[in-house]
Design a protein around this motif. Structure first.
Motif, short mmCIF file in Angstrom:
data_model
loop_
_atom_site.label_atom_id
_atom_site.label_comp_id
_atom_site.label_asym_id
_atom_site.label_seq_id
_atom_site.Cartn_x
_atom_site.Cartn_y
_atom_site.Cartn_z
N LYS A 1 -71.99 -55.97 -36.57
CA LYS A 1 -70.68 -55.35 -36.74
C LYS A 1 -70.82 -53.84 -36.93
N ASP A 2 -71.78 -53.42 -37.75
CA ASP A 2 -71.99 -51.99 -37.98
C ASP A 2 -72.38 -51.28 -36.69
N LYS A 3 -73.23 -51.91 -35.88
CA LYS A 3 -73.63 -51.29 -34.61
C LYS A 3 -72.45 -51.17 -33.65
N ILE A 4 -71.61 -52.20 -33.62
CA ILE A 4 -70.42 -52.16 -32.76
C ILE A 4 -69.49 -51.03 -33.21
N LEU A 5 -69.25 -50.91 -34.51
CA LEU A 5 -68.35 -49.87 -35.02
C LEU A 5 -68.93 -48.47 -34.79
N PHE A 6 -70.24 -48.30 -34.99
CA PHE A 6 -70.86 -47.00 -34.75
C PHE A 6 -70.74 -46.61 -33.28
N GLN B 1 -82.44 -70.47 -31.81
CA GLN B 1 -81.46 -69.80 -30.96
C GLN B 1 -80.30 -69.32 -31.82
N VAL B 2 -79.65 -68.25 -31.36
CA VAL B 2 -78.45 -67.76 -32.05
C VAL B 2 -77.29 -67.72 -31.06
N LYS B 3 -76.12 -67.89 -31.61
CA LYS B 3 -74.89 -67.80 -30.83
C LYS B 3 -73.94 -66.88 -31.59
N ILE B 4 -73.45 -65.85 -30.90
CA ILE B 4 -72.63 -64.83 -31.56
C ILE B 4 -71.21 -64.89 -31.02
N THR B 5 -70.27 -64.85 -31.94
CA THR B 5 -68.85 -64.79 -31.60
C THR B 5 -68.26 -63.55 -32.25
N VAL B 6 -67.54 -62.77 -31.45
CA VAL B 6 -66.90 -61.56 -31.97
C VAL B 6 -65.40 -61.72 -31.80
N ARG B 7 -64.68 -61.59 -32.92
CA ARG B 7 -63.21 -61.67 -32.90
C ARG B 7 -62.65 -60.31 -33.23
N PHE B 8 -61.62 -59.92 -32.47
CA PHE B 8 -60.94 -58.65 -32.68
C PHE B 8 -59.63 -58.93 -33.39
N LEU B 9 -59.53 -58.46 -34.61
CA LEU B 9 -58.34 -58.70 -35.42
C LEU B 9 -57.31 -57.59 -35.24
N SER B 10 -57.74 -56.49 -34.65
CA SER B 10 -56.87 -55.36 -34.39
C SER B 10 -57.52 -54.52 -33.30
N ASN B 11 -56.74 -53.73 -32.59
CA ASN B 11 -57.33 -52.84 -31.59
C ASN B 11 -57.57 -51.44 -32.16
N GLU B 12 -57.33 -51.27 -33.46
CA GLU B 12 -57.57 -50.00 -34.12
C GLU B 12 -59.04 -49.93 -34.52
N LEU B 13 -59.57 -48.75 -34.53
CA LEU B 13 -60.96 -48.53 -34.89
C LEU B 13 -61.08 -48.47 -36.41
N ARG B 14 -61.22 -49.67 -37.01
CA ARG B 14 -61.35 -49.81 -38.46
C ARG B 14 -62.43 -50.84 -38.73
N SER B 15 -62.97 -50.81 -39.94
CA SER B 15 -64.06 -51.74 -40.27
C SER B 15 -63.58 -53.19 -40.36
N ASP B 16 -62.31 -53.39 -40.65
CA ASP B 16 -61.81 -54.77 -40.74
C ASP B 16 -61.18 -55.25 -39.43
N ALA B 17 -61.37 -54.51 -38.35
CA ALA B 17 -60.79 -54.89 -37.06
C ALA B 17 -61.68 -55.84 -36.28
N VAL B 18 -62.94 -55.98 -36.70
CA VAL B 18 -63.90 -56.82 -35.98
C VAL B 18 -64.50 -57.83 -36.95
#
Length: 177
Positions: free
Chosen positions: A156-161, A110-127
């Protein structure tokens, strides 16, 4: 006439009244406090305060987060991981936690995924995406490890795309001023 006690009392009373006056300590201007709580709440709301802040987003350089419906990173994450069971979503804390998930092919993993948003700007280091993998044996003894391979980066790449695509669509559909 006046006794020393009366004079001290009057001086103390005068200083107390002056000290309790509503003046801004920086500007020295008189501050008028609205006694009506409804009007006071409306004034606070109009100054971009309260739970929702600036609803109309008229303040372009705001440091507050947008609503979840207008934040493309948030929407893209929910869209891309909609097949996972949602455990917790805290927009103000900037985190989405999905519950343990297993496909039907290998029910021991099983997998468990956690997504943290470090900024609300659309940048690669925001997620930041964290993936934990749980493997259970026949005796139901389980071990959990954090995945550091390409899988979290792919998510992460899919989310950003997806977020970039949503942003382009939003800009196309935005009414001209």
């Amino acid at each position: 006439m006046f006794s020393i006690k009366n004079i001290i009392f009057l001086i103390t009373l005068s200083l107390t009244i002056i000290g309790c006056a509503k003046y801004d300590p920086v500007t020295g201007e008189k501050v008028i406090i609205e006694p009506n709580p409804q009007k006071k709440a409306e004034e606070f709301r109009d100054k971009k305060g309260g739970i929702f802040g600036d609803i109309n987003n008229s303040k372009k350089n705001s440091t507050t987060f947008d609503f979840a419906t207008s934040n493309v990173l948030w929407r893209a994450t929910l869209k891309n991981l909609d097949f996972l069971p949602l455990l917790n979503a805290d927009y103000s804390g900037g985190v989405i936690i999905y519950d343990w998930y297993s496909d039907n092919l290998n029910s021991n993993e099983q997998v468990k995924i956690t997504v943290r948003f470090l900024s609300n700007e659309l940048r690669s280091d925001a997620v930041q995406v964290t993936v934990h993998k749980k493997v259970c044996d026949e005796n139901n003894k389980c071990t959990t490890t954090k995945l550091n391979n390409n899988f979290p980066q792919e998510i992460k790449d899919k989310i950003l795309f997806s977020a970039r695509s949503m942003r382009v669509e939003d800009l196309k559909n935005k009414p001209k001023d």
